[in-house]
Design an enzyme around this catalytic site. Structure first.
Site, short mmCIF file in Angstrom:
data_model
loop_
_atom_site.label_atom_id
_atom_site.label_comp_id
_atom_site.label_asym_id
_atom_site.label_seq_id
_atom_site.Cartn_x
_atom_site.Cartn_y
_atom_site.Cartn_z
N ALA A 8 0.84 -1.21 0.00
CA ALA A 8 0.00 0.00 0.00
C ALA A 8 0.87 1.25 0.00
O ALA A 8 0.56 2.24 0.65
CB ALA A 8 -0.94 -0.02 1.21
N ARG A 14 -2.15 10.46 -10.36
CA ARG A 14 -3.20 10.87 -11.31
C ARG A 14 -4.57 11.03 -10.64
O ARG A 14 -5.52 11.49 -11.25
CB ARG A 14 -3.26 9.89 -12.47
CG ARG A 14 -2.14 10.15 -13.46
CD ARG A 14 -2.30 9.30 -14.69
NE ARG A 14 -1.74 7.96 -14.48
CZ ARG A 14 -2.10 6.90 -15.20
NH1 ARG A 14 -3.01 7.00 -16.14
NH2 ARG A 14 -1.55 5.73 -14.96
N GLY A 101 -2.75 -3.43 -2.40
CA GLY A 101 -3.78 -2.72 -1.63
C GLY A 101 -4.71 -1.88 -2.49
O GLY A 101 -5.65 -1.28 -1.98
N GLY A 139 2.19 -7.31 -16.12
CA GLY A 139 3.24 -8.31 -16.30
C GLY A 139 2.67 -9.53 -17.01
O GLY A 139 1.62 -10.04 -16.64
N ASN A 168 -0.25 -11.09 -14.76
CA ASN A 168 -0.06 -11.19 -13.31
C ASN A 168 -1.02 -10.26 -12.60
O ASN A 168 -1.07 -9.06 -12.86
CB ASN A 168 1.40 -10.78 -13.03
CG ASN A 168 1.69 -10.63 -11.55
OD1 ASN A 168 0.95 -11.12 -10.71
ND2 ASN A 168 2.79 -9.95 -11.25
N ASN A 226 -6.10 3.96 -11.54
CA ASN A 226 -4.99 4.90 -11.66
C ASN A 226 -5.46 6.35 -11.61
O ASN A 226 -4.72 7.24 -11.26
CB ASN A 226 -4.24 4.67 -12.98
CG ASN A 226 -3.42 3.40 -12.91
OD1 ASN A 226 -2.78 3.13 -11.88
ND2 ASN A 226 -3.45 2.61 -13.95
N ALA A 421 -52.58 24.49 22.39
CA ALA A 421 -51.82 24.99 21.26
C ALA A 421 -51.12 26.29 21.64
O ALA A 421 -51.69 27.13 22.32
CB ALA A 421 -52.75 25.21 20.06
#
Ligand code: UD1
Ligand code: CA
Length: 456
Positions: A8, A14, A101, A139, A168, A226, A421
């Site tokens: 993490a 971005r 993470g 990957g 991967n 991202n 009231a």
């Protein structure tokens, strides 16, 4: 014993925000929390989180629930895992799961199935993979007859390798003792000058150890974010996943527009969720309810056959057969008992409302205990705050609070009390009494005509 390391350290430039990427939320929970809960559900709750960018925010979020270790410089995924060696070295007997993470959809079933493959084949490392339509950036998995021979990063891959669509996921099982040894042998001899965790595969094989891959049928396990567009996509996927689960459980939706239901929410059979409804963490709803449109509930327990229309409630308990709304706010610490009616433009805070009591319109009830079958007239205000302290109002069973009554707390109305009231009640009222506070009404006849004459 088996352990887990969650990476993490990333910043997420971005995203354009100064918070660690794994803390960005999907359906109200940080991505890191999704990953943690997958570990927990898979029975791998001994977790070390590797933090980096703004690591103190990770610690603050975790609040001591899990161990953390700092990666002071971002030198690659292998380097990140190296920082957790002290966490591993206490007990090297089992296997270690490594997860990203910021890939929130890794799930317990995948983790467990991969572990079975990992153990059955006596692998030093088992990579969790999936096949993507668009493998760019990931990957690539180089397969061999017996398992896999290497993972090649996008930037290091040749033409042929770039065509491979099995990638991967960034999640792995390692035999812990092997992982520690393999980490010691990583180099940064690659295009990015990083210590790649993926190199453990080829190193293990070169030492005669076994490496394998477990291919998941669900490519979503790989998804991360991202930028904010990606994060929105993840939110949409998660939103539909959760709604699907409720549909399967017999919850009704005529349209899911604007409906957001967080993961931990429970909804009973036959309840209908209308558009614009947001149900947040810790909310439990019974059977046969109609929730929405345009409603929000957070950490609330709602009984059976409740109507909750254009209302908001937090940290409160609502019984059975209660009618709430439209335009109601039930603030933290409130309990609404069976059969009560909370009507238009009513705010309730830190109060209990008894069975079959009606607060049908335009009232503020704060720090109050209201008995059963009470009627609270329109415009009633519990005056619970004198600028310094908050005090409570108690209203006994069967009381009838007239419209526009102000109850100056602390105050207690007994059972079966009437207030006239417009009365401002400033002291306790005994059982079965009437409280009336009214100046003599003066009627000045012809007033308007005299005023108009003066003007002309
Ligand atoms: C990595 C894998 C790649 C895989 C992809 C899946 C390597 C070399 N490559 O790619 O094969 O397809 O994940 O998403 O491992 N992190 C740190 N410290 C670092 C670097 C990364 O904590 O120094 C963390 C990131 O915060 C993230 C995870 O590790 O949670 C993966 O990092 P990221 O940069 O996304 O990995 P890639 O190089 O893209
Ligand atoms: Ca990545």
């Amino acid at each position: 014993m088996n352990k887990a390391i969650i990476l993490a350290g990333g910043q997420g430039k971005r995203m354009k925000a100064e918070i660690p990427k794994p803390l960005f939320k999907v359906l109200g929970e940080p991505m890191l929390e999704w990953v943690i809960s997958a570990c927990e559900q898979a029975g791998t709750g001994d977790i070390c989180v590797v933090k980096g960018f703004k690591g103190e925010m990770i610690d603050e979020y975790l609040g001591g629930r899990y161990k953390t270790v700092l990666q002071a410089e971002r030198l690659g995924t292998g380097h990140a895992v190296q920082q957790a060696i002290p966490f591993l070295s206490g007990d090297e007997s089992g296997s270690t799961l490594v997860l990203c993470g910021d890939a929130p959809f890794i799930d317990a079933a995948t983790i467990k199935e991969a572990l079975i493959v990992h153990e059955q084949n006596s692998n030093a490392v088992t990579v969790i993979t999936a096949e993507l339509e668009e493998p760019k950036g990931y990957g690539r998995i180089i397969r061999s007859e017996t398992g896999i021979s290497a993972i090649v990063e996008q930037k290091d891959a040749d033409e042929e390798q770039l065509k491979i669509r099995e990638v991967n996921s960034g999640a792995y099982w390692f035999r812990t003792a092997d992982l520690i040894k393999l980490l010691g042998k990583l180099t940064n001899n690659n295009v990015q000058k990083e210590y790649y965790l993926t190199d453990t595969v080829s190193i293990a094989l070169s030492e005669g150890k076994r490496a394998g891959a477990y291919k998941s049928a669900n490519p979503q396990i790989i998804l991360g974010a991202n930028d904010r567009k990606d994060l929105l996509k993840l939110n949409n996927i998660a939103r539909e996943m959760v709604i699907d689960k409720h549909l399967e459980n017999g919850v009704g939706f005529v349209s899911t527009d604007g409906v957001i239901i967080e993961r931990s929410v429970e909804i009973g059979l036959g309840t209908e969720i209308l558009p614009g409804t947001i149900l947040r963490r810790g909310t439990k709803i019974g059977t046969g309810c109609v929730i929405g449109p345009y409603s929000v509930a957070e950490n609330c327990t709602i009984g059976n056959n409740v109507v909750f229309n254009t209302a908001q409630a937090q940290d409160s308990v609502i019984g059975n057969d209660v009618n709430v709304g439209p335009y109601v706010h039930i603030r933290p610490g409130s309990t609404i008992k069976d059969g009560a009616k909370i009507g238009d433009f009513v705010e309730i805070k830190n109060s209990s409302v008894g069975e079959k009591t009606a607060i049908a319109h335009l009232a503020y009830v704060g720090d109050s205990d209201i008995g059963k079958k009470v009627n609270i007239g329109a415009g009633t205000v519990t005056v619970n705050f004198d600028g310094i302290a908050k005090s409570r109002c108690v209203i006994g069973d069967y009381s009838f609070v007239g419209s526009n009554t102000s109850l100056i707390a602390p105050i207690k109305l007994g059972k079966g009390v009437y207030t006239a009231a417009g009365t401002t009640v400033t002291r306790d009222v005994p059982d079965y009494a009437l409280a009336i506070d009214r100046g003599e009404l003066k009627v000045n006849e012809g007033y308007t005509l005299r005023k108009m004459k003066k003007k002309s």
